[in-house]
Design a protein around this motif. Sequence first.
Motif, short mmCIF file in Angstrom:
data_model
loop_
_atom_site.label_atom_id
_atom_site.label_comp_id
_atom_site.label_asym_id
_atom_site.label_seq_id
_atom_site.Cartn_x
_atom_site.Cartn_y
_atom_site.Cartn_z
N ALA A 139 8.31 -1.17 14.24
CA ALA A 139 8.56 -0.21 13.15
C ALA A 139 7.54 -0.37 12.03
O ALA A 139 7.04 0.63 11.50
N ILE A 140 7.22 -1.61 11.66
CA ILE A 140 6.28 -1.80 10.56
C ILE A 140 4.86 -1.44 10.98
O ILE A 140 4.05 -0.98 10.17
N ILE A 141 4.53 -1.60 12.26
CA ILE A 141 3.23 -1.15 12.76
C ILE A 141 3.16 0.38 12.66
O ILE A 141 2.13 0.95 12.27
N ALA A 142 4.27 1.05 13.00
CA ALA A 142 4.32 2.50 12.88
C ALA A 142 4.17 2.92 11.41
O ALA A 142 3.49 3.91 11.10
N VAL A 143 4.81 2.18 10.51
CA VAL A 143 4.68 2.47 9.09
C VAL A 143 3.23 2.35 8.65
O VAL A 143 2.69 3.23 7.97
N ALA A 144 2.58 1.26 9.05
CA ALA A 144 1.18 1.04 8.68
C ALA A 144 0.28 2.15 9.23
O ALA A 144 -0.60 2.66 8.53
N PHE A 145 0.52 2.55 10.47
CA PHE A 145 -0.30 3.60 11.09
C PHE A 145 -0.08 4.94 10.38
O PHE A 145 -1.04 5.67 10.10
N GLY A 146 1.17 5.24 10.07
CA GLY A 146 1.46 6.49 9.36
C GLY A 146 0.83 6.52 7.99
O GLY A 146 0.27 7.55 7.57
N HIS A 147 0.89 5.41 7.28
CA HIS A 147 0.28 5.34 5.95
C HIS A 147 -1.23 5.44 6.03
O HIS A 147 -1.87 6.02 5.14
N CYS A 148 -1.82 4.89 7.07
CA CYS A 148 -3.27 4.99 7.22
C CYS A 148 -3.70 6.42 7.56
O CYS A 148 -4.79 6.84 7.18
N ILE A 149 -2.87 7.16 8.29
CA ILE A 149 -3.14 8.59 8.48
C ILE A 149 -3.16 9.29 7.13
O ILE A 149 -4.05 10.10 6.84
N GLN A 150 -2.19 8.96 6.30
CA GLN A 150 -2.06 9.62 5.00
C GLN A 150 -3.16 9.22 4.02
O GLN A 150 -3.80 10.08 3.40
N PHE A 151 -3.40 7.92 3.88
CA PHE A 151 -4.30 7.43 2.83
C PHE A 151 -5.71 7.13 3.33
O PHE A 151 -6.61 6.93 2.51
N GLY A 152 -5.90 7.06 4.64
CA GLY A 152 -7.20 6.66 5.17
C GLY A 152 -7.91 7.71 5.97
O GLY A 152 -8.83 7.40 6.73
N SER A 153 -7.52 9.00 5.79
CA SER A 153 -8.12 10.07 6.59
C SER A 153 -8.87 11.09 5.74
O SER A 153 -9.07 12.23 6.16
N GLY A 154 -9.27 10.71 4.53
CA GLY A 154 -10.08 11.59 3.71
C GLY A 154 -9.30 12.39 2.68
O GLY A 154 -8.07 12.37 2.64
N ALA A 155 -10.07 13.13 1.87
CA ALA A 155 -9.50 13.83 0.72
C ALA A 155 -8.49 14.89 1.11
O ALA A 155 -7.48 15.10 0.43
N GLU A 156 -8.75 15.61 2.22
CA GLU A 156 -7.84 16.67 2.61
C GLU A 156 -6.45 16.14 2.95
O GLU A 156 -5.44 16.75 2.62
N PHE A 157 -6.40 14.99 3.61
CA PHE A 157 -5.10 14.40 3.94
C PHE A 157 -4.39 13.88 2.71
O PHE A 157 -3.17 13.89 2.63
#
Length: 347
Positions: free
Chosen positions: A15-33
């Motif tokens: 679950a925490i790996i999923a949390v980290a991956f989801g947050h990285c999609i949000q915060f680590g995918s550029g300005a548009e995200f």
Amino acid sequence: MRKRDAYLDIVKGVAIIAVAFGHCIQFGSGAEFLKGDFFYNDVFRFIYSWHMPLFMLVSGYLFSFSVNRHDWSSLLKSRFKQLLLPMLSWSLLIAIVLRTLGGDISPFLNSVGKHFLNDIWFLWAIFYNSIVVLLVRRYLADRLGVYLVLFILTFVTPDILNAGLYKFMYPFFVTAYLYGAGKLPWLSEIISRFSQQRMLMVVIVIYGFLFSMYGYYAYIYTSGYVIGGFRSHTIMSWKFWNDMYRMLIGFTGSAMIMLLLRLAYDSSRTKLGMVWKMLQKIGIASLAIYIISGYMNGLVLPKICGSFELDYAVTLLESVVVIIICYGVFWLIRKQDYANRFLLGGR
């Protein structure tokens, strides 16, 4: 329950790996995200349909054993020590760091209060729901009707100070607590009657159907929780069924992940022993990873990855780096008695 349950730690680890991956999609995918495009990403939708409900189910289930092992006053003290003290300590630490770096010019106490009330909302959810269970257990004999009335009241009480998030977690925490405490014999009977494989197939079908409808307003962050305060009956009705929908997909998604992990763990715990041990260690550190990664995501990742575009390989790399750093910080904190006590509640 005297011996630590490796399976539950593995569930928390995934679950925490999923949390980290989801947050990285949000915060680590550029300005548009960063502007909100992440809400429409299919992987993000999948993760957010079950990850926090799953954490809350595990928390409620484990709490059912705590209430049988400890007296009421000890449990109440432990909730303050293990939840409120770390939240306050991290709030002070982050406020000091931001003030030192010049990133926060608001009055210091206002800054601390803002971080304390908003940053680590999941711990607040555990705290409030634990207190509710303790009070109902002590003074109202764990009556199911009382929990049902409280559930109904969540729809008409205000969503102020993130209360919508805490109320959304209520049915998951309480259901798992009641199941662990033996208060839901009908659920135990259903689970015992069917094989895990058959239950998994049914749950996958139901989850797949529900997930096909998961849109922007299914997120608790975008539509809130409370149904009261609206003049339009249509809006009130829609919000109620929207809340019911995300609870149902939260339960089915969590059940799907738990069953998948149960079957995989039972069939390969020897062959993949190192993998399961790694996931267990990550699960044990899940609280620290949740807290530390939250600050990394909010303060660091956007500045480094602001010019990026979505790339799942990059997101995976970001997630691995975040988890490794968080686990390293967790390991260092646990080595220091006072740091462990104040930042992790002595866990």
